[in-house]
Motif scaffolding. Structure first.
Motif, short mmCIF file in Angstrom:
data_model
loop_
_atom_site.label_atom_id
_atom_site.label_comp_id
_atom_site.label_asym_id
_atom_site.label_seq_id
_atom_site.Cartn_x
_atom_site.Cartn_y
_atom_site.Cartn_z
N HIS A 302 0.79 -1.23 0.00
CA HIS A 302 0.00 0.00 0.00
C HIS A 302 0.82 1.28 0.00
O HIS A 302 0.42 2.29 -0.56
CB HIS A 302 -0.99 0.01 1.17
N ASP A 303 2.00 1.27 0.63
CA ASP A 303 2.80 2.50 0.72
C ASP A 303 3.96 2.53 -0.27
O ASP A 303 4.90 3.32 -0.08
CB ASP A 303 3.34 2.68 2.14
N LYS A 306 5.48 5.74 -1.19
CA LYS A 306 6.16 6.56 -0.17
C LYS A 306 7.66 6.68 -0.44
O LYS A 306 8.32 7.56 0.12
CB LYS A 306 5.95 5.95 1.22
N HIS A 331 1.57 10.15 -2.33
CA HIS A 331 2.11 8.79 -2.31
C HIS A 331 1.11 7.70 -2.74
O HIS A 331 1.51 6.75 -3.41
CB HIS A 331 2.82 8.46 -0.98
N HIS A 355 -6.11 3.80 0.33
CA HIS A 355 -6.08 3.54 1.77
C HIS A 355 -6.11 4.83 2.61
O HIS A 355 -6.20 4.77 3.83
CB HIS A 355 -4.86 2.68 2.15
N HIS A 356 -6.05 6.00 1.95
CA HIS A 356 -6.17 7.26 2.70
C HIS A 356 -7.48 7.98 2.42
O HIS A 356 -7.63 9.15 2.76
CB HIS A 356 -4.99 8.19 2.40
N ASP A 384 -4.00 0.55 8.80
CA ASP A 384 -2.92 1.53 8.66
C ASP A 384 -2.90 2.46 9.88
O ASP A 384 -1.86 2.72 10.48
CB ASP A 384 -3.17 2.34 7.38
FE FE2 Z 1 -0.04 5.60 3.26
#
Ligand code: FE2
Ligand code: FE2
Ligand code: FE2
Ligand code: FE2
Length: 437
Positions: A302-303, A306, A331, A355-356, A384
């Motif tokens: 998911h990240d 980043k 990201h 996811h955000h 998260d």
């Molecule tokens: Fe994230």
């Protein structure tokens, strides 16, 4: 579909299903996987080389040059040289500076994390089914023909031939980076000067043959054309195909997650924990094995985006402002871009990239609201947050899982889907989340 002789990566074929159920779930998530392996390794190597800005593409260039040389002098192992080239510096993940910032042998020998990266890389790659020979090439990619390299001080014919190809491809990418004006004929001269010292005369000759192709050199040095070169090697080398086994994919995805998390000091283990919490929550919600498998993989990835956020922002001891917030909010978009390019993971791109989002529509990147947000993304959001709250950060103390659940409860209906928060509570009640946290 790329045909693969089973002898090329025998390890992949000897792995048995972890369970029939897992195998079926896995097949439904990734139904046909000829390109999955090569795409994943290529994506890992890309992510490894994103040092904020700029993108270095070091691994891609090393893989292309080494594999092109292998076509001349190691034709039976082109695939292994290519994948070892892509992953050769994976053992350097988490080092403060990218491994290429130490251009001379002397400067490398002064840094323990640099000296250790070939063996660390070997350990990581050995864990991926089918890459045993690649692991040996990676372990020895800093050995010198005259015995002055590291970590084993091997010399001459004792050094794995594939490792020597990576050695010179690595050296040349460094000299080109520090002297961008270098032309193909200059690199051939540089290689002649290290023939018999850093590399064998045979390897020097193979390099001369490769670099004499003007077209190859132009593609190699042009960032916008380099991926075309990589794709050509992906399709011309015998590609290992994952057996329908979730463990093999999970192993590579876990390496991916560790590379992503290693970019930032406070995020060690974050992606694996988010994956684990998401699995527990989705099981508590009664989701199918297919959905649980999807959220497990999406949690690991998911990240990914980043890696392009500067360390100074992620580790900042205080609240973010203006342009820093914009960088952070980008990201998930980059996560989607990276995952979209991986065959068979495009559905995961959409899940991981959201996811955000917030239940009340105030999240990012698309401001989706309520059930517009994919359920698995809503689960990732809760997992998260659970990990973020219970982990130490640059500017705040970590909280206990009980405190984290209280915070989630307060945010249910605004930031989070209340159903998912309820499921997180029930997992907590059963004790599974407590152990995980
Ligand atoms: Fe994230
Ligand atoms: Fe290296
Ligand atoms: Fe390197
Ligand atoms: Fe995260």
């Amino acid at each position: 579909m790329i045909p693969m002789p089973s002898s090329t990566f025998p390890g992949l074929h000897s792995v048995l299903f972890a369970s029939k159920e897992a195998a079926i779930a896995h097949q439904d998530v990734i139904s046909d996987n000829p390109k999955l392996f090569s795409d994943l390794i290529t994506a890992i190597s890309y992510v490894l080389d994103v040092q904020e800005d700029p993108r270095l593409f070091h691994a891609w260039r090393v893989a292309a040059v080494a594999a092109a040389m292998a076509e001349h002098i190691l034709p039976g192992n082109v695939a292994e040289v290519f994948y070892a080239g892509l992953l050769h510096d994976v053992g350097g993940m988490g080092a403060f500076s990218h491994i290429i910032h130490y251009p001379t042998l002397y400067s490398q020998l002064l840094r323990p994390e640099v000296v250790n990266h070939p063996e660390r890389g070997k350990e990581i790659i050995q864990g991926i089914p089918g890459l045993e020979l690649c692991a040996d090439f990676v372990a020895e990619h800093h050995e010198w023909y005259n015995g002055s390299g590291y970590p084993y001080r091997k010399a001459g014919g004792d050094i794995a031939p594939g490792a020597q190809l990576i050695r010179i491809a690595d050296s040349i990418d460094l000299s080109r980076r520090f002297r961008p004006e270098v032309q193909p004929e200059d690199t051939a001269i540089i290689v002649q000067t290290v023939s018999g010292l850093e590399i064998s005369p045979e390897v020097a000759e193979a390099f001369r043959l490769v670099i004499s192709s003007e077209e190859f050199y132009r593609e190699l040095v042009d960032d916008s054309r380099l991926y075309g070169l990589i794709e050509r090697f992906e399709s011309s080398t015998s590609t290992p195909i994952f057996p329908p086994n979730s463990d093999a994919v999970s192993t590579v995805l876990t390496v991916f997650a560790r590379v992503v998390d290693s970019k930032h000091g406070f995020t060690a283990g974050h992606s694996e924990r988010v994956s684990q919490y998401s699995v527990e929550i989705s099981r508590a919600m009664g989701l199918s094995h297919v959905e649980v498998t999807k959220v497990k993989y999406a949690g690991l990835l998911h990240d990914a985006g980043k890696v392009a956020v500067p360390r100074s922002i992620i580790d900042k001891p205080g609240p973010l402002v203006g342009s820093e917030i914009v960088r952070v909010k980008y990201h998930p978009v980059l996560t989607m871009d990276i995952l979209r390019n991986i065959a068979h993971l495009s559905e995961l791109a959409w899940i991981a990239g959201h996811h955000h989002e917030r239940w009340d529509g105030m999240g990012y990147p698309d401001g989706l609201r309520g059930e517009e947000i994919p359920l698995l993304s809503r689960i990732l959001a809760v997992a998260d947050a659970l990990d973020a709250i219970t982990s130490p950060r640059a500017y705040k103390e970590k909280r206990t899982p009980a405190e984290a659940l209280q915070i989630l409860h307060e945010e249910a209906g605004s930031q989070f889907d209340p159903q998912v928060v309820d499921a997180a509570h029930s997992v907590w009640g059963s004790g599974r989340l407590a152990r995980a946290a």
